[in-house]
Design an enzyme around this catalytic site. Structure first.
Site, short mmCIF file in Angstrom:
data_model
loop_
_atom_site.label_atom_id
_atom_site.label_comp_id
_atom_site.label_asym_id
_atom_site.label_seq_id
_atom_site.Cartn_x
_atom_site.Cartn_y
_atom_site.Cartn_z
N CYS A 3 45.81 34.83 50.17
CA CYS A 3 45.59 33.38 50.25
C CYS A 3 46.49 32.67 51.26
O CYS A 3 47.71 32.88 51.29
CB CYS A 3 45.78 32.77 48.87
SG CYS A 3 45.34 31.02 48.83
N CYS B 85 51.31 26.57 47.07
CA CYS B 85 51.00 27.11 45.74
C CYS B 85 52.07 28.12 45.30
O CYS B 85 52.47 28.98 46.08
CB CYS B 85 49.62 27.78 45.78
SG CYS B 85 49.12 28.38 44.15
N ARG C 126 26.65 34.11 44.58
CA ARG C 126 26.95 33.34 45.80
C ARG C 126 27.59 34.19 46.87
O ARG C 126 28.62 34.83 46.66
CB ARG C 126 27.86 32.14 45.48
CG ARG C 126 28.17 31.33 46.74
CD ARG C 126 28.92 30.03 46.50
NE ARG C 126 28.29 29.27 45.48
CZ ARG C 126 28.87 28.96 44.32
NH1 ARG C 126 30.09 29.33 44.09
NH2 ARG C 126 28.23 28.27 43.42
N CYS D 77 31.93 29.96 36.59
CA CYS D 77 31.76 30.50 37.93
C CYS D 77 32.88 31.50 38.13
O CYS D 77 34.05 31.11 38.19
CB CYS D 77 31.83 29.38 38.97
SG CYS D 77 31.81 29.98 40.67
N CYS E 85 31.99 20.93 40.19
CA CYS E 85 32.70 22.19 39.94
C CYS E 85 34.15 21.99 40.35
O CYS E 85 34.41 21.25 41.30
CB CYS E 85 32.07 23.32 40.75
SG CYS E 85 32.96 24.89 40.57
N CYS F 147 32.29 21.22 44.83
CA CYS F 147 33.34 22.04 44.25
C CYS F 147 34.69 21.62 44.80
O CYS F 147 34.90 21.64 46.01
CB CYS F 147 33.13 23.51 44.61
SG CYS F 147 31.49 24.11 44.24
N CYS G 117 49.06 35.29 45.41
CA CYS G 117 47.81 35.99 45.73
C CYS G 117 47.86 36.49 47.18
O CYS G 117 48.00 35.68 48.10
CB CYS G 117 46.62 35.06 45.53
SG CYS G 117 46.69 34.24 43.92
N1 SAM Z 1 44.19 28.01 42.98
C1 SAM Z 1 42.99 28.25 42.31
C2 SAM Z 1 42.89 29.67 41.80
O1 SAM Z 1 43.30 30.58 42.47
O2 SAM Z 1 42.34 29.85 40.70
C3 SAM Z 1 41.75 27.90 43.08
C4 SAM Z 1 41.60 28.12 44.55
S1 SAM Z 1 41.44 29.79 45.11
C5 SAM Z 1 41.62 29.57 46.84
C6 SAM Z 1 39.79 30.29 44.76
C7 SAM Z 1 39.34 31.68 45.16
O3 SAM Z 1 39.09 31.73 46.54
C8 SAM Z 1 40.26 32.85 44.92
O4 SAM Z 1 40.27 33.27 43.61
C9 SAM Z 1 39.66 33.90 45.84
O5 SAM Z 1 38.67 34.65 45.16
C10 SAM Z 1 39.03 33.07 46.95
N2 SAM Z 1 39.76 33.22 48.22
C11 SAM Z 1 40.95 32.66 48.53
N3 SAM Z 1 41.36 33.04 49.75
C12 SAM Z 1 40.43 33.87 50.23
C13 SAM Z 1 40.30 34.61 51.45
N4 SAM Z 1 41.23 34.58 52.39
N5 SAM Z 1 39.20 35.37 51.62
C14 SAM Z 1 38.26 35.42 50.66
N6 SAM Z 1 38.33 34.76 49.50
C15 SAM Z 1 39.40 33.99 49.27
FE1 SF4 Z 2 47.32 29.62 44.71
FE2 SF4 Z 2 45.74 30.65 46.57
FE3 SF4 Z 2 46.34 32.06 44.42
FE4 SF4 Z 2 44.73 29.90 44.18
S1 SF4 Z 2 44.29 31.78 45.32
S2 SF4 Z 2 46.43 30.48 42.86
S3 SF4 Z 2 45.63 28.59 45.76
S4 SF4 Z 2 47.80 31.38 46.00
#
Ligand code: SAM
Ligand code: SF4
Ligand code: DTB
Length: 332
Positions: free
Chosen positions: A72, A65, A273, A201, A141, A110, A69
């Site tokens: 992530c 990606c 949730r 959501c 979702c 989802c 973030c």
């Molecule tokens: N890429 C898309 C986005 O960010 O909008 C969708 C997938 S992203 C993994 C969805 C959500 O998962 C993130 O916004 C975050 O809130 C949650 N998430 C991701 N990694 C996480 C982690 N290590 N621990 C807890 N929540 C996490």
């Molecule tokens: Fe990409 Fe992870 Fe951020 Fe979603 S949460 S935009 S998968 S880096």
């Protein structure tokens, strides 16, 4: 409680109240027993306290990606060793997984992709996934990153019920966690989702080094939307090795429960949730979260890339607590 009367300010009915940080903070700081009582009282007005909705996640496109973030595992910009990027999953494979999830008791499927936003060339496959899952009789979702108004409409037309897009944290703390897009970008996508007529959501993550006020501000933003999100995922950070937040200090379990209770009280009609982080949580903490008004979970062995407790553990916990899975409302 002194809440701002929005309708009065705008000179129109019906009356609607806006939350302030101070009001929310007062609730958050209540003695624990009073907070639990308040949350249960609000919860029981709308929901059966012994029913929990079950959603199942699938990563339809993992890793690589372009976003940064800090929490992530799928970011190509994380400092440590990265996950191998996969291609978008074949539609038939997605549907086979969805069938299994339905047999396991999930009512909502989802699908998540590690994208900044969907590319036009991927939209046909994504639409086919929504149509296929919908045809199984499940709620659908997706979480695919930022959406344009046109993309949101196309997904809505395909039958997408919910779109997940988290605020993740407060506006103030946001740029400490993510720099490749802004809090305002997040709100814009949520607006596009709502305008297209889909259910929203949206929630966030606790345990990223944020303050109590950051948690409260995030909930205030969600609760003060024109319509609060129907689904509010509260994730406990799963510290992923190699990410910026791998060494973040773990959030105190009772602070986590307090935040769930506050979400319940501020968004009385929403499903709250208990999302990522249940594997790392004791059964007792999860029980307190349900008592605080959480009424939805992700089921199954895996979230997107990280572990989840799995069917056997959850079935046992539900039995111990007298909780039953929520059935699909035939009237939607
Ligand atoms: N890429 C898309 C986005 O960010 O909008 C969708 C997938 S992203 C993994 C969805 C959500 O998962 C993130 O916004 C975050 O809130 C949650 N998430 C991701 N990694 C996480 C982690 N290590 N621990 C807890 N929540 C996490
Ligand atoms: Fe990409 Fe992870 Fe951020 Fe979603 S949460 S935009 S998968 S880096
Ligand atoms: C949400 O709030 N939590 C889910 C879902 N929305 C997409 C994702 C949790 C991801 C946990 C880390 C992982 O599996 O990689």
């Amino acid at each position: 409680m002194a809440l701002i009367d929005l309708a009065q300010a705008a000179g129109r009915a019906p009356a609607r109240t806006l939350w302030t940080r101070e009001d929310a903070r007062r609730i958050y700081d209540l003695p624990f027993a009073d907070l639990m009582f308040e949350a249960q009282t609000v919860h029981r007005r709308t929901f059966d306290p012994n029913r929990v909705q079950m959603s199942k996640l699938l990563s339809i496109k993992t890793g690589g990606c372009p976003e940064d973030c800090g929490y992530c595992s799928q970011s190509a910009r994380m400092p440590g060793e990265k996950l191998k990027a996969s291609k978008l999953m074949e539609v038939e494979r997605v549907l086979a997984e969805a069938r299994k999830a339905k047999e396991g008791g999930a009512t909502r499927y989802c699908m998540g992709a590690a994208w900044r936003s969907p590319k036009e060339r991927d939209m046909d496959m994504v639409v086919a996934m929504v149509e296929g899952v919908k045809a199984l009789g499940m709620e659908t979702c997706m979480t695919l990153g930022m959406l344009s108004p046109e993309q949101a409409l196309r997904l809505k037309d395909a039958g997408l019920d919910y779109y997940n897009h988290n605020l993740d944290t407060s506006e103030r703390y946001y740029s400490e966690i993510i720099t490749t897009r802004t809090f305002a970008d997040r709100l814009e996508t949520l607006d596009n989702v709502r305008s297209a007529g889909m259910k929203v959501c949206a929630g966030g993550i606790l345990g990223m080094g944020e303050t109590v006020d950051d948690r409260i501000d995030m909930l205030v933003t969600l609760a003060n939307m024109d319509e609060a999100p129907e689904s509010v995922p509260i994730n406990m950070l799963i510290p992923i090795p190699g990410t910026k937040l791998e060494n973040a200090e773990t959030i105190d379990a009772l602070d986590f429960v307090r935040t769930i209770a506050l979400a319940r009280i501020m968004m009385p009609e929403s499903h709250v949730r208990l999302s990522a982080g249940r594997t790392e949580m004791s059964d007792e903490t999860q029980a307190l979260c349900f008592l605080a008004g959480a009424n939805s979970i992700f089921c199954g062995e895996t979230l997107l890339t990280a572990d989840n407790p799995g069917e056997d553990h959850d079935a046992k916990l539900f039995r111990r607590l007298g909780i039953e899975p929520e059935e699909l409302d035939p009237l939607g």
